[in-house]
Design an enzyme around this catalytic site. Structure first.
Site, PDB file in Angstrom:
ATOM      1  N   ARG A 109      -2.421 -72.732   0.112  1.00 22.72           N
ATOM      2  CA  ARG A 109      -3.751 -73.214  -0.232  1.00 22.72           C
ATOM      3  C   ARG A 109      -3.981 -72.934  -1.709  1.00 22.72           C
ATOM      4  O   ARG A 109      -3.487 -71.938  -2.235  1.00 22.72           O
ATOM      5  CB  ARG A 109      -4.833 -72.504   0.594  1.00 22.72           C
ATOM      6  CG  ARG A 109      -4.954 -72.974   2.034  1.00 22.72           C
ATOM      7  CD  ARG A 109      -5.561 -74.363   2.121  1.00 22.72           C
ATOM      8  NE  ARG A 109      -5.658 -74.848   3.498  1.00 22.72           N
ATOM      9  CZ  ARG A 109      -4.731 -75.584   4.096  1.00 22.72           C
ATOM     10  NH1 ARG A 109      -3.619 -75.910   3.458  1.00 22.72           N
ATOM     11  NH2 ARG A 109      -4.910 -76.002   5.336  1.00 22.72           N
ATOM     12  N   GLU A 162      -9.535 -80.287  -4.656  1.00 19.15           N
ATOM     13  CA  GLU A 162      -8.741 -81.439  -4.244  1.00 19.15           C
ATOM     14  C   GLU A 162      -9.672 -82.586  -3.896  1.00 19.15           C
ATOM     15  O   GLU A 162     -10.666 -82.356  -3.214  1.00 19.15           O
ATOM     16  CB  GLU A 162      -7.880 -81.083  -3.027  1.00 19.15           C
ATOM     17  CG  GLU A 162      -6.845 -80.021  -3.357  1.00 19.15           C
ATOM     18  CD  GLU A 162      -5.982 -79.627  -2.152  1.00 19.15           C
ATOM     19  OE1 GLU A 162      -6.075 -80.291  -1.113  1.00 19.15           O
ATOM     20  OE2 GLU A 162      -5.238 -78.658  -2.261  1.00 19.15           O
ATOM     21  N   HIS A 209      -1.160 -82.642  -2.300  1.00 16.67           N
ATOM     22  CA  HIS A 209      -1.301 -82.023  -0.969  1.00 16.67           C
ATOM     23  C   HIS A 209      -0.649 -82.901   0.105  1.00 16.67           C
ATOM     24  O   HIS A 209      -1.327 -83.423   1.010  1.00 16.67           O
ATOM     25  CB  HIS A 209      -2.777 -81.781  -0.617  1.00 16.67           C
ATOM     26  CG  HIS A 209      -2.950 -80.748   0.474  1.00 16.67           C
ATOM     27  ND1 HIS A 209      -4.056 -79.949   0.581  1.00 16.67           N
ATOM     28  CD2 HIS A 209      -2.121 -80.389   1.497  1.00 16.67           C
ATOM     29  CE1 HIS A 209      -3.922 -79.143   1.638  1.00 16.67           C
ATOM     30  NE2 HIS A 209      -2.767 -79.403   2.202  1.00 16.67           N
TER      31      HIS A 209
END
Lengths: 321, 321
Positions: free
Chosen positions: A230, A259, A278
């Site tokens: 993360r 993000e 991601h």
């Protein structure tokens, strides 16, 4: 489990995303209600089960009801649960499950690909190609190098297995030392000797910001750092400084504090840093696998069987073996 | 072996390159003479042994003496011997050895890196990064996919091993079928089912141009082709056509018809093609390994022991197990 009875058709609330999950197998066996973030708080009290399909959403933290009716079970279609865990949810008797298992091998392959790309200088090869420059370079062997994988859940362990398959000596560090897993006390020593440092830890109060100036300073100048956990596990400014000062040789981030990474973020252009959106675990068909996994869990729940993948809410992850 | 006597200190002629080999261990045990391509023909008759250190050079073909004194042993610091094998050299009783073994694991890692880079769409990730674009994509798992490795020498077999370690089903095709190695009769069927086609064959009369329009046409539209053998194994124009027409999904060439690849070559900019400068086997320290290997062979030769890595000159490579 407490909450409402399961005798009648349960209400399954889906915090949606695009594309929505394929839950056709549950037709007739659940009253399926879709919601967006705005309507989440209003609809939670009527739900028996919440499926957090939009795993980018942090809306549940604010929307979780303090008292009164609430889902008895929340499932997140992600490996991490940090985006759900409000103090109220942690204190409640609601059960949380995650998508444990779906991302293990895909992420392990992704990390192996990054390690080999760094070792073989592939980003520079592509850059030279774009400039039509033939420039021979000597590159590194990965066999015999050392990796330190931080995070001893199934993703971290899968990463270590795939690196070992390439002949890399891979050590895994977790919160609790056990067979084959180092404890936190070994971390700095392992970082100091690692050619590849891979972060696949859950985001918890004790891991937030763990990769900071001090830890980058411990690493070798030839080391590469990869984060597939993360974003907030890393102090991004500290990583940028470590790269700019060449304390480490390179890095790859697949996850970020914010993000999508904003277009004006300086991270896009840091020398030696690979930025990806991601996607490390998201193989073709992953959404179908996530939906199938939820349907399986739902069938266990309806049948009154014990749920798999239950998160220890105090720790913030599914306890390992 | 014929040629001159080895009783006195033998003359070792080195067709040089930059950097020159470190042959310090042979001090006093050989009269070492360095030469460039221009002086090669003139100096060959006085040499007992020729070390072709500059493996880019094709000068030996023209320079090899038809009759009269000549080296009894030629060693090339490369895996391939195609750049040496003139008809006169093939017919002579001079022994040729190669650098068998040095490049196996490095090239295997390099190919594994390319396969993972293609599967995980890394070239596009880097391209999007350069444009500050966050664009999530779903990528492929490599586990469970199929590879066809063409070339059953130690490099091809090392490639197959490293792909298998990633969970890929890797078939190897060689000239002679044997345990674990398919014969040429299986090639087209294997190509038709492969996700990854890897060329690591020696360049011989029977392999030259083997990857042509017909063979690219047999491959799947999702397939990727990788050449780490020799450039002329591939008809480059046919590959470009196959990529432009999307008969295959992508390719990587580390070797070319002409090296260095000319700046005006269209290959630099073919969509889906990764161009690298003949470096797949060249890890840090490779030149030292090549020099040490030659010194070992030299010691065997001086001691009258049988040489390893002897090339079957008619076939053009060291026959396998």
């Amino acid at each position: 489990m407490s909450g409402r009875s399961r005798a009648t058709r349960p209400t399954l609330l889906v915090l949606d995303a695009d594309p929505p999950p394929r839950l056709g197998k549950l037709t007739g066996r659940a009253r399926i209600v879709h919601t967006d973030e705005a309507k989440l708080a209003e609809r939670l009290p009527e739900a028996d089960v919440l499926l957090v399909w939009d795993f980018h959403s942090k809306a549940l933290r604010a929307a979780w009801p303090g008292e009164g009716p609430r889902p008895v079970w929340v499932h997140t279609a992600s490996a991490g649960a940090d985006h759900l865990l409000s103090p109220e949810l942690i204190e409640s008797d609601t059960v949380i499950t995650n998508a444990r298992g779906i991302f293990d091998e895909p992420i392990a392959e992704y990390v192996a690909g990054l390690v080999l790309a760094f070792a073989k200088d592939l980003p520079r090869t592509l850059d030279l190609q774009s400039r039509r420059e033939w420039r021979h370079r000597e590159t590194r062997r990965v066999g015999g190098t050392r990796a330190c994988v931080v995070g001893s859940g199934p993703i971290g362990r899968a990463i270590a297995r795939s690196l070992k398959a390439l002949g890399i000596q891979a050590a895994v560090v977790g919160r609790t030392p056990r067979t084959g897993i180092h404890g936190p006390g070994d971390l700095d020593r392992l970082l100091a000797h690692a050619d590849w440092v891979v972060c696949a830890a859950p985001l918890t109060d004790s891991t937030r910001g763990m990769f900071d100036t001090r830890r980058f300073g411990v690493m070798q100048p030839s080391a590469h750092f990869i984060n597939v956990g993360r974003g907030p596990l890393v102090i991004e400014d500290d990583l940028v400084e470590a790269l700019n000062r060449r304390w480490i040789a390179g890095a790859a981030l697949d996850v970020f504090d914010r993000e999508p990474l904003p277009e004006d973020s300086p991270l896009w252009e840091v020398p030696g840093l690979v930025v990806s959106p991601h996607m490390s675990g998201d193989i073709i068909g992953w959404r179908d696998e996530l939906a199938l996994q939820f349907v399986d869990l739902y069938e266990s729940w309806v049948a009154g069987k014990p749920l798999k993948n239950v998160i220890d809410k105090k720790r913030g992850y599914v306890p390992g073996h």
